[in-house]
Design an enzyme around this catalytic site. Structure first.
Site: not given
Length: 681
Positions: A386, A448, A418, A450
């Site tokens: 990863d 993402g 995040h 919003v």
């Protein structure tokens, strides 16, 4: 326990009892790991083990039994070899009888319970061979004129008893890592209670206690420093030899040593929850787990003893009835076959090597959850790393801002945990940007954020969320570009994640393996990072929950895959891989998805784990070869195969020495693994 067969007999007995959920017995460790329900307790478990024919904690009985046997065997040998006359048979009988009873008792007991479990092991072979020799000798002494074999039965019992004791000492050296880990915990500790300092047992420390540690003292439990600073040696935990400076707010672990300084810390994990206790439990449980190759050896061993008894019987029939050899001659050969055959060497060939491999790994801060993971890792041909948090540090920092978008981006980012959002929020705060109120906030996994700011639509995310080519030139530099949309205006923020130290060196060391980098970033960013690392194969644009599917795709192509990740976000991928390697196992190692845990978060330890796995299974193959070749040569020789040409037969006492030597050779060969791996450090 005398051999691996004893361990299997105990396992079989326990697993058939109500209340036992699972039972694994390690001959190498001399321990049983038993999972049971509320119907049983520790006292009842000890009773069950006794019912199976074994004792818990026999102490030094084997030592005194060996001494007693030797005291009686020496005069028996002297009389038999130098002063033998038939008139002395009664004296030999009087010397051999207590030896046969006292030294033979554990073998008789083991044979009885082994046969009761419908298995056959070393106990059965020793019991049949020595009893045959002793009974024939006793009958010759009192009822008819024949040869006596008192020296044979006595030497076999004494040799095997001493050999098993020496083997036990050797096995103790194999498992010395666990003892060292246990010794790391101090017996006493100082805590601050009732407004004063008190000295108590380390086992009495409770959560939230304030523990005081002075220079030179060991840390008894895990916790967070609340006052002071120190230089701490964590080599026993992480394998890292360089001491680490710790200050207020830093975490400390049980078993590490305060080299200099004075500090107080608040206990966060005590008892079996400490890092040290979890490590000990993990290593012990790993050493009882069985690799695939060991299960195969166990199956062979199950058939081995009955086959040896059958060969012994056939040998007697051949020499006595077909060649018309004298009865004592045929009996000698039959007994030698029983004594020389060695199921133990086969049984311990795998677990002793695995024990050394797992123990040595633990010393180096590499925790292996079982022998099967060492075995599989040695077979791996493909490694999937990863990117974020594994190949890179996982702490992205803002490097570029395109357009006047930091306030909108920081406001949206303030609502998310995040890592990228946190980096943008921290940069906005650092620059003194005012954070605005966000309404109708929503996170779209893998894309993402919003929401609405001042009633206008606002977005923060990747190109899948916001369609724009802005900032593409930054992606070619390996930077992560996050697009920002607000009221028709589009800007971008670029973040840089540093490559970890030793990452490039580790990838170079893995030359010859197929290496993949897997990431949720777009291909341009992934290619830039991969180029710096020297990785040619990339799996980009993969959402976290899709990574395990990529592992499956590789496995369908016949690849044996090891996946390397952070052990939390990458848990599905690590679980799906043939071997999951969790980097930076941290303090709660028991919950990691990986079969192998790298405590130090150092990618060079992945290389080291691979080297240990390969060396361990090379040693297992050597051990199995030694065990098989010994039996393939020894059994025919004991059957009298050389007699027609050389006039040579192997006496039972020499057969016993050969059998014990093969056991010790296998254990000794496993110990050489530790020496070999330490030389390569």
């Amino acid at each position: 326990m005398h051999c691996e067969g004893c361990a299997k007999a105990i396992e079989k007995y326990l697993r058939n009892k109500e209340g036992i959920i699972s039972a694994n017995v390690s001959f190498s460790l001399g321990k049983a790991f038993i999972e049971y329900d509320e119907r049983l307790n520790e006292k009842r478990l000890k009773e069950l083990i006794k019912e199976a024919g074994y004792e818990v904690e026999e102490g030094k009985k084997s030592f005194w039994r060996a001494i007693f046997s030797l005291i009686l065997t020496i005069p028996i040998l002297i009389i038999s070899l130098f002063f033998y006359r038939k008139e002395l048979n009664v004296i030999l009988f009087l010397l051999a009888t207590p030896l046969q009873i006292f030294a033979g008792y554990p073998f008789y007991r083991g044979a009885y319970f082994s046969l009761k479990q419908k298995t056959a092991d070393l106990n059965v072979l020793v019991s049949i061979s020595t009893t045959s020799a002793y009974l024939y000798s006793a009958l010759s002494t009192f009822f008819f004129d024949g040869m006596v074999f008192y020296e044979a039965s006595s030497v076999v019992l004494t040799t095997v008893t001493i050999g098993l004791m020496l083997e036990e000492r050797a096995r103790e050296k194999v498992g010395e890592t666990i003892k060292k880990l246990i010794e790391l915990k101090p017996k006493r500790a100082r805590v601050f209670r009732n407004r004063r300092e008190e000295e108590i047992s380390s086992d009495e420390i409770e959560k939230e206690d304030v523990v005081i540690v002075r220079s030179g003292e060991k840390i008894p439990v895990d916790g967070i420093i609340i006052e002071g600073f120190a230089t701490i040696d964590e080599s026993s935990i992480t394998g890292e030899s360089i001491p680490v400076d710790k200050k207020e707010g830093d975490e400390v672990f049980s078993g590490s040593i305060n080299m200099s300084g004075f500090f107080k810390f608040r206990a966060t994990r005590v008892g079996k929850d400490t890092f040290l206790s979890q490590t000990i439990s993990l290593v012990e449980e790993a050493q009882t787990s069985k690799a695939k190759i060991q299960r195969l050896a166990d199956k062979i061993t199950n058939y081995f003893v009955p086959l040896v008894i059958f060969i012994s019987f056939l040998s007697f029939i051949f020499w006595y009835f077909i060649t018309n050899a004298p009865f004592p001659f045929a009996l000698t050969i039959s007994i030698s076959v029983l004594v020389i055959a060695c199921p133990c060497a086969l049984g311990i060939a795998t677990p002793t090597a695995i024990l050394v491999g797992i123990s040595l790994s633990a010393e180096k801060g590499i925790l292996v959850k079982g022998g099967e993971y060492l075995e599989k890792f040695a077979e791996v041909d493909t490694l999937v790393f990863d990117k974020t948090g594994t190949l890179t540090k996982g702490k992205a920092e803002v490097s570029d801002v395109i357009g006047d978008v930091l306030q909108v981006a920081g406001s949206l980012a303030s609502k998310s945990n995040h890592p990228i959002a946190l980096a943008i929020y921290n940069e906005a705060k650092r620059r003194g940007v005012k954070i605005l109120e966000v309404k109708e906030f929503s996170e779209i996994p893998g894309k993402g954020i919003v929401g609405k700011i001042n009633g206008k639509e606002a977005m923060l995310g990747n190109r899948e969320l916001i369609n724009s080519k802005i900032g593409e030139e930054l992606e070619k530099e390996g930077k992560t570009v996050v697009l920002v949309y607000f009221d028709g205006i589009i800007g971008a923020i670029a973040l840089m994640d540093e490559i970890k130290e030793n990452a490039i060196e580790a990838i170079k060391k893995l030359e010859g393996y197929e290496i993949f980098m897997i990431t949720g970033d777009n291909r341009k960013i992934a290619e830039a990072i991969a180029k710096k690392l020297g990785i040619e194969k990339i799996i980009a644009g993969v959402l976290p929950h899709e990574k395990d599917k990529e592992i499956i795709n590789l496995q369908k192509k016949g690849k044996i895959v090891a996946a390397v990740g952070d052990g939390i976000n990458d848990a599905p991928m690590l679980s799906r891989a043939d071997v999951g390697i969790a980097m930076g196992g941290g303090s709660d190692i028991s919950k990691e998805a990986g079969g192998i845990i790298i405590v130090k978060d150092n990618l060079m330890d992945v290389v080291q784990a691979l080297n240990i796995s390969k060396a361990t299974f090379s040693k297992i193959k050597q051990n199995l070869f030694l065990a098989f070749i010994y039996n393939v040569i020894a059994v025919p020789v004991a059957c009298g195969a050389l007699y027609p040409w050389l006039g040579f037969i192997l006496r039972p006492e020499f057969s016993a020495i050969a059998m014990v030597s093969s056991d010790i050779a296998v254990v000794g060969n496993s110990l050489l693994l530790r020496k070999k791996l330490r030389k390569t450090d």
